[in-house]
Design a protein around this motif. Structure first.
Motif, short mmCIF file in Angstrom:
data_model
loop_
_atom_site.label_atom_id
_atom_site.label_comp_id
_atom_site.label_asym_id
_atom_site.label_seq_id
_atom_site.Cartn_x
_atom_site.Cartn_y
_atom_site.Cartn_z
N MET A 262 0.85 -1.17 0.00
CA MET A 262 0.00 0.00 0.00
C MET A 262 0.90 1.24 0.00
N ALA A 263 0.67 2.11 -0.97
CA ALA A 263 1.50 3.31 -1.11
C ALA A 263 0.61 4.55 -1.12
N ASN A 264 1.10 5.60 -0.49
CA ASN A 264 0.41 6.88 -0.51
C ASN A 264 1.20 7.85 -1.38
N THR A 265 0.50 8.60 -2.19
CA THR A 265 1.13 9.66 -2.97
C THR A 265 0.37 10.95 -2.73
N GLN A 266 1.10 12.03 -2.64
CA GLN A 266 0.49 13.35 -2.47
C GLN A 266 0.73 14.16 -3.72
N GLN A 267 -0.27 14.97 -4.06
CA GLN A 267 -0.16 15.80 -5.26
C GLN A 267 -0.85 17.13 -5.01
N LYS A 268 -0.18 18.21 -5.42
CA LYS A 268 -0.78 19.54 -5.37
C LYS A 268 -1.08 19.97 -6.80
N THR A 269 -2.19 20.69 -6.96
CA THR A 269 -2.53 21.25 -8.25
C THR A 269 -3.00 22.69 -8.08
N LEU A 270 -2.73 23.48 -9.09
CA LEU A 270 -3.19 24.86 -9.15
C LEU A 270 -4.37 24.91 -10.11
N ARG A 271 -5.51 25.43 -9.65
CA ARG A 271 -6.71 25.52 -10.47
C ARG A 271 -7.04 27.00 -10.70
N LEU A 272 -6.97 27.42 -11.97
CA LEU A 272 -7.31 28.78 -12.36
C LEU A 272 -8.65 28.72 -13.08
N THR A 273 -9.65 29.40 -12.53
CA THR A 273 -10.99 29.36 -13.11
C THR A 273 -11.33 30.73 -13.68
N PHE A 274 -11.76 30.73 -14.94
CA PHE A 274 -12.05 31.94 -15.69
C PHE A 274 -13.54 32.03 -16.02
N ALA A 275 -14.05 33.26 -16.19
CA ALA A 275 -15.38 33.49 -16.74
C ALA A 275 -15.24 33.60 -18.25
N THR A 276 -16.29 33.16 -18.98
CA THR A 276 -16.25 33.22 -20.44
C THR A 276 -17.34 34.15 -20.97
N THR A 277 -17.24 34.47 -22.26
CA THR A 277 -18.19 35.39 -22.87
C THR A 277 -19.61 34.84 -22.90
N LEU A 278 -19.77 33.53 -22.88
CA LEU A 278 -21.11 32.94 -22.93
C LEU A 278 -21.66 32.62 -21.54
N GLY A 279 -21.00 33.14 -20.49
CA GLY A 279 -21.52 32.99 -19.14
C GLY A 279 -21.15 31.71 -18.42
#
Length: 79
Positions: free
Chosen positions: A1-18
């Motif tokens: 049994m192995a544990n792995t850790q991961q970080k992610t950067l999430r950039l959320t944008f608004a779009t022209t169609l809402g």
């Protein structure tokens, strides 16, 4: 049994169609600041780098760094 850790950067944008568009990037720098992330988003918007099904990116909606741990409970036998 192995544990792995991961970080992610999430950039959320608004779009022209809402709708929203999220760009997910693995392994952000540990010392990344909110100002740096916002500046990157502003550059992406200004350069019109992505065209999505929701239209062009027009604004910043959210910035998050997520940290997840995955536990592998089973490793199949190697044949």
């Amino acid at each position: 049994m192995a544990n792995t850790q991961q970080k992610t950067l999430r950039l959320t944008f608004a779009t022209t169609l809402g709708s929203t568009f999220t760009l997910t990037l693995p392994a952000p720098r540990e010392d990344l600041t909110a100002a740096e992330a916002e500046a990157a988003m502003e550059l992406i918007i200004a350069k019109n780098m992505f065209l999505t099904t929701g239209g062009e990116l027009i604004g910043k909606r959210d910035i998050k760094i997520t940290d997840s741990t995955t536990t592998d409970l089973y490793d199949p036998p190697q044949y």
